[in-house]
Scaffold this active site. Structure first.
Site, PDB file in Angstrom:
ATOM      1  N   ASP A   1       0.838  -1.200   0.000  1.00 47.20           N
ATOM      2  CA  ASP A   1       0.000   0.000   0.000  1.00 47.20           C
ATOM      3  C   ASP A   1       0.875   1.253   0.000  1.00 47.20           C
ATOM      4  O   ASP A   1       2.048   1.217   0.384  1.00 47.20           O
ATOM      5  CB  ASP A   1      -0.907  -0.009   1.231  1.00 47.20           C
ATOM      6  CG  ASP A   1      -2.124   0.892   1.070  1.00 47.20           C
ATOM      7  OD1 ASP A   1      -2.412   1.299  -0.072  1.00 47.20           O
ATOM      8  OD2 ASP A   1      -2.786   1.172   2.076  1.00 47.20           O
TER       9      ASP A   1
ATOM     10  N   GLU B   1       2.781   4.768  -4.304  1.00 44.12           N
ATOM     11  CA  GLU B   1       2.951   5.722  -5.405  1.00 44.12           C
ATOM     12  C   GLU B   1       4.385   6.298  -5.496  1.00 44.12           C
ATOM     13  O   GLU B   1       4.839   6.493  -6.627  1.00 44.12           O
ATOM     14  CB  GLU B   1       1.931   6.872  -5.265  1.00 44.12           C
ATOM     15  CG  GLU B   1       0.493   6.469  -5.423  1.00 44.12           C
ATOM     16  CD  GLU B   1      -0.058   5.779  -4.177  1.00 44.12           C
ATOM     17  OE1 GLU B   1      -1.017   5.014  -4.323  1.00 44.12           O
ATOM     18  OE2 GLU B   1       0.483   5.990  -3.076  1.00 44.12           O
TER      19      GLU B   1
ATOM     20  N   ASP C   1      -8.805   4.174  -3.087  1.00 41.39           N
ATOM     21  CA  ASP C   1      -9.750   4.496  -2.011  1.00 41.39           C
ATOM     22  C   ASP C   1     -10.996   5.165  -2.561  1.00 41.39           C
ATOM     23  O   ASP C   1     -11.254   6.359  -2.357  1.00 41.39           O
ATOM     24  CB  ASP C   1      -9.077   5.400  -0.975  1.00 41.39           C
ATOM     25  CG  ASP C   1      -7.931   4.699  -0.259  1.00 41.39           C
ATOM     26  OD1 ASP C   1      -7.882   3.462  -0.285  1.00 41.39           O
ATOM     27  OD2 ASP C   1      -7.075   5.403   0.314  1.00 41.39           O
TER      28      ASP C   1
END
Length: 814
Positions: free
Chosen positions: A409, A412, A481
């Site tokens: 997670d 990026e 999300d």
């Protein structure tokens, strides 16, 4: 090659620099001159006054153009594997043009301008406009666009399928709680797929923009602050072939473990071992199939902030993690753990990370620290081999405890200061130079070391961000999300199709939505869960104030979702075959309608109806309170999967729906293998196999297949340790139907024989007999004894044939 004028930065920083950018290109530009060329084992090398241009074919329809200007820093390719055998190409030298290519694709190099164009079957389909441009802080390419050309791509965006007319940032960035519009999200791709059937990928990991005819209507412009000055063109005979050729060059996605196609228990998050155990038990008690539980960040800390980087069990909350994992595994439930690349200065491992020199650095050569939501942190430098190995040893230790899969997670990375310095094997790079490749390198780290240390097991690697090429590391991305609302559900097909077109076939959404929501919306949740049956990964996941797991909701919601999850498990033979086709042919699991009708450019804009494999047409319901739903159907005959209604395609269909159904149509002539539902894929077996065929007089010939292996061995395909079942139908104007069923291959645990139940839907009423390898079976009015051989009509009018299938078999229905 082209150089930008020195005043570009001043223009870029002005308030209206986008407008000035269009004027910039009319200013005089300094051009490089052609000097010589040489055909080498590494491709065609063209020497210019500025440096060299390397052209090389990675597949017959895939070519790379790599400009290497003297004195300009280059970075490695992330899109293409380091070691790859090239395809030989021929060179034709003319007075003013070099023609370099294969039978599938030719590059034309204009000696005077050094501009490249690309030709397929004698017709130019793509051409550089100014080609390469470079400045100290900006580099990129410009290409011509045709007037009616549509452009898909650029990664996760909510803009509509045709992205032409947009200028989009290329910088992986979280978009918390997005709904029906988003220009920048978790997973950007510097790539487009044109309606003229070519793929153009810019092999550059740096922060930048892609301008798809926004600033200048007839120009596609890629620009980045740094990075590799190269791009890749793929152009096959069809959209499917173009993707296949690209993936054969960039790397085919490996087969996932079969359990990855099952149902997951997941939330943000399970706070204790007991809560996790109770949740798994609830699934079992209420008859919901379950294959995995995903533990969010509470496994290493009691609250959200302050613990990221511990990457070790919080023994207060999880006192017996190894026993818990073992107990779950005995139930057929695999444990997946979240990990993040951030190492908080408050974490238990911070000092170790500093001493081992595994963190990205600041400009003074010290560990770079910065604040973000979870605390003051550093970032593990996954580009540095020593850091990657240190990070992997944490994974390795947890796998020794029984952990079966990984969730990466915030990769990026969610916060990535521009002055962060990363150490590559052959130099350094700033954050802005390699930002978009961070998730890619993280996935590579996990995948390659997993293969090294667990060579027989298929990795499970779910990650939020990556780059072109990440698919070869088994990356399973999701759409981030998303808001827990109808608006969040609406764009999920668009997001999945856009990513699937570039090889990310396991893209999926947090079923039910993740973010926000004041109270439980049962209808919206149910619709999302119904859609999930026909998306690659079935994983409800959300913030915990509203339970994402169906077992915690009302009886009606449970009943409907249980039926659909059980349908998901019944479809495992079909879905697993889609995974096989993705790994061998590059075919996405979710496919756009224009795959069936490539000349129908209107289908490029279709963002709700899609194909699930080659048999199903699905259109999720994304509005409340509806009793009918529009399905844009390709030509042909389609049947309602739930009630058998017959529809003629080639038009928009209005399909009635209830809360129990969404529009799922089956193509006439389709074969769909199925099995009985099960509690976990550990119990999967095709020894009792259903084979469904949808008959229609309009279909003369059709075929299908089913792939099987042991579900876990990483090298099943390479070793030939699999079985391929093939089905063929030949229809003679409803007079008779001939079916051929064949078996090829072998693997450990393969059923020697299968008890086959063949269901021929829409069988004409006058068919009264079935011949099986010369034996005649009369079609009875009711079913024969279980385990025996016979034929009958069921209550829906379908002919059911029951037999013991050991070898190639011929059937005739008449």
């Amino acid at each position: 090659m082209r150089l930008l004028p020195a005043n570009f930065l001043q223009l870029r920083r002005s308030s209206n620099w986008l407008c000035l950018l269009a004027l910039l290109w009319v200013l005089p530009l300094q051009a490089a001159d052609y000097q010589s060329h040489q055909l080498t084992d590494d491709g065609l090398v063209i020497q210019t006054t500025d440096g060299q241009l390397l052209l090389r074919f990675h597949q017959p329809a895939v070519v790379e153009a790599f400009y290497q200007t003297e004195g300009v820093k280059q970075l490695p390719s992330f899109t293409l594997p380091t070691q790859q055998e090239l395809v030989s190409a021929g060179l034709e030298v003319q007075s003013d043009v070099l023609r370099y290519g294969t039978e599938a694709l030719t590059v034309l190099i204009d000696k005077a301008s050094l501009q490249l164009s690309y030709e397929r079957h004698g017709k130019v389909f793509l051409a550089e406009e100014q080609g390469l441009f470079q400045h100290d802080t900006l580099r990129g390419f410009r290409f011509q666009l045709q007037p009616d050309e549509k452009l898909m791509g650029a990664g996760q965006r909510v803009l509509g399928m045709d992205r032409r007319g947009h200028r989009l940032p290329l910088y992986n960035k979280a978009d918390y709680g997005y709904t029906t519009e988003s220009e920048q999200m978790y997973f950007s791709l510097p790539a487009v797929l044109s309606s003229n059937n070519y793929m153009l990928l810019f092999d550059n990991s740096a922060s930048g923009f892609i301008d798809l005819g926004k600033t200048e209507a007839d120009v596609l412009q890629f620009e980045a602050v740094a990075g590799r000055t190269g791009y890749i063109v793929a152009a096959g005979e069809s959209y499917q072939h173009t993707l296949q050729q690209y993936l054969q060059a960039s790397g085919m996605p490996p087969m996932p473990p079969r359990w990855a196609l099952g149902n997951y228990a997941s939330r943000f998050g399970y706070r204790t071992e007991q809560e996790a155990r109770d949740t798994v038990q609830r699934f079992i008690e209420q008859g919901f199939p379950l294959d995995a539980i995903v533990l969010d960040l509470y496994w290493f800390g009691p609250d959200i902030q302050g613990h990221m980087g511990n990457l070790a069990w919080d023994k207060d909350a999880f006192p017996n993690p190894e026993q818990m994992i073992t107990d779950f595994r005995e139930l057929g439930v695999k444990t997946i753990l979240i990990t993040e690349p951030f190492m908080l200065t408050s974490s238990n491992r911070w000092q170790e990370a500093v001493e081992e020199q595994v963190l990205a650095l600041n400009l003074a050569g010290k560990p770079k620290t910065f604040d973000f939501y979870f605390g003051n942190t550093g970032l593990i430098d996954v580009f540095k081999p020593e850091a990657a190995e240190w990070f992997w040893q944490i994974y390795h230790g947890l796998m020794q405890q029984g952990v079966a899969g990984w969730w990466g997670d915030l990769g990026e990375p969610e916060v990535h200061p521009h002055d962060t310095i990363h150490q590559l094997p052959d130099g350094t790079a700033t954050a802005d130079e390699i930002h978009n490749a961070y998730g890619h390198e993280w996935a590579k780290m996990v995948f390659e070391r997993h293969v090294r240390d667990y060579p027989t097991l298929r990795p499970f690697i779910m990650m939020r961000s990556g780059a072109p090429g990440s698919q070869r590391y088994g990356m399973i991305p999701w759409t981030g999300d998303v808001d827990r609302s109808w608006g969040g559900l609406e764009p999920q097909v668009e997001l999945a199709l856009q990513m699937s077109l570039f090889g990310f076939g396991y893209i999926h959404s947090d079923l039910g939505g993740f973010a926000g929501g004041e109270q439980f919306d049962a209808e919206m949740y149910t619709r999302w869960m119904q859609y999930g049956v026909f998306q690659p990964v079935y994983r409800p996941h959300a913030q915990e104030h509203i339970a994402p797991e169906p077992v915690f909701h009302d009886g009606t919601t449970q009943r409907i979702t249980r039926d659909f999850i059980q349908l998901r498990y019944r479809m495992l033979p079909y879905n697993y075959t889609l995974a096989y086709q993705h790994s061998t042919l590059g075919l996405p699991l979710m496919r756009p309608l224009f795959y069936l009708e490539p000349d129908n450019t209107a289908f490029i804009d279709e963002r709700n109806s899609y194909l699930w494999g080659d048999a199903f047409l699905v259109a999720p319901v994304t509005e409340p309170g509806v009793t009918e739903w529009t399905v844009n159907a390709p030509a042909g005959i389609w049947f309602d999967f739930f009630d058998g209604s017959r529809y003629k395609g080639g038009q928009s269909l209005t399909v009635p729906v209830t809360l129990e159904t969404i529009p799922v149509l089956v193509k006439a002539g389709a074969f769909v293998p199925m099995v009985a539902s099960m509690q976990t894929t550990d119990h999967y077996s095709s020894k009792q196999l259903e084979l469904h065929y949808w008959h229609d007089a309009s279909v003369g010939q059709s075929q299908g297949e089913m792939y099987e292996d042991d579900g876990v061995s990483r090298t099943s395909l390479q070793d030939g340790a699999f079985e391929l079942l093939q089905f063929h139908a030949s229809n003679q104007q409803d007079q008779q139907l001939n079916l051929t069923l064949t078996r090829q291959g072998d693997y450990s645990g393969m059923p020697a024989a299968r008890h086959l139940m063949l269901v021929v839907h829409q069988a004409p009423a006058h068919w009264q007999q079935v011949q099986v390898d010369g034996r005649t079976l009369e079609v009875q009015a009711e079913s024969v004894a279980k385990g025996g051989e016979g034929a009958w009509r069921n209550r829906d009018g379908a002919i059911v044939v029951q037999l013991n299938w050991q070898q190639d078999t011929q059937l005739t229905l008449n």
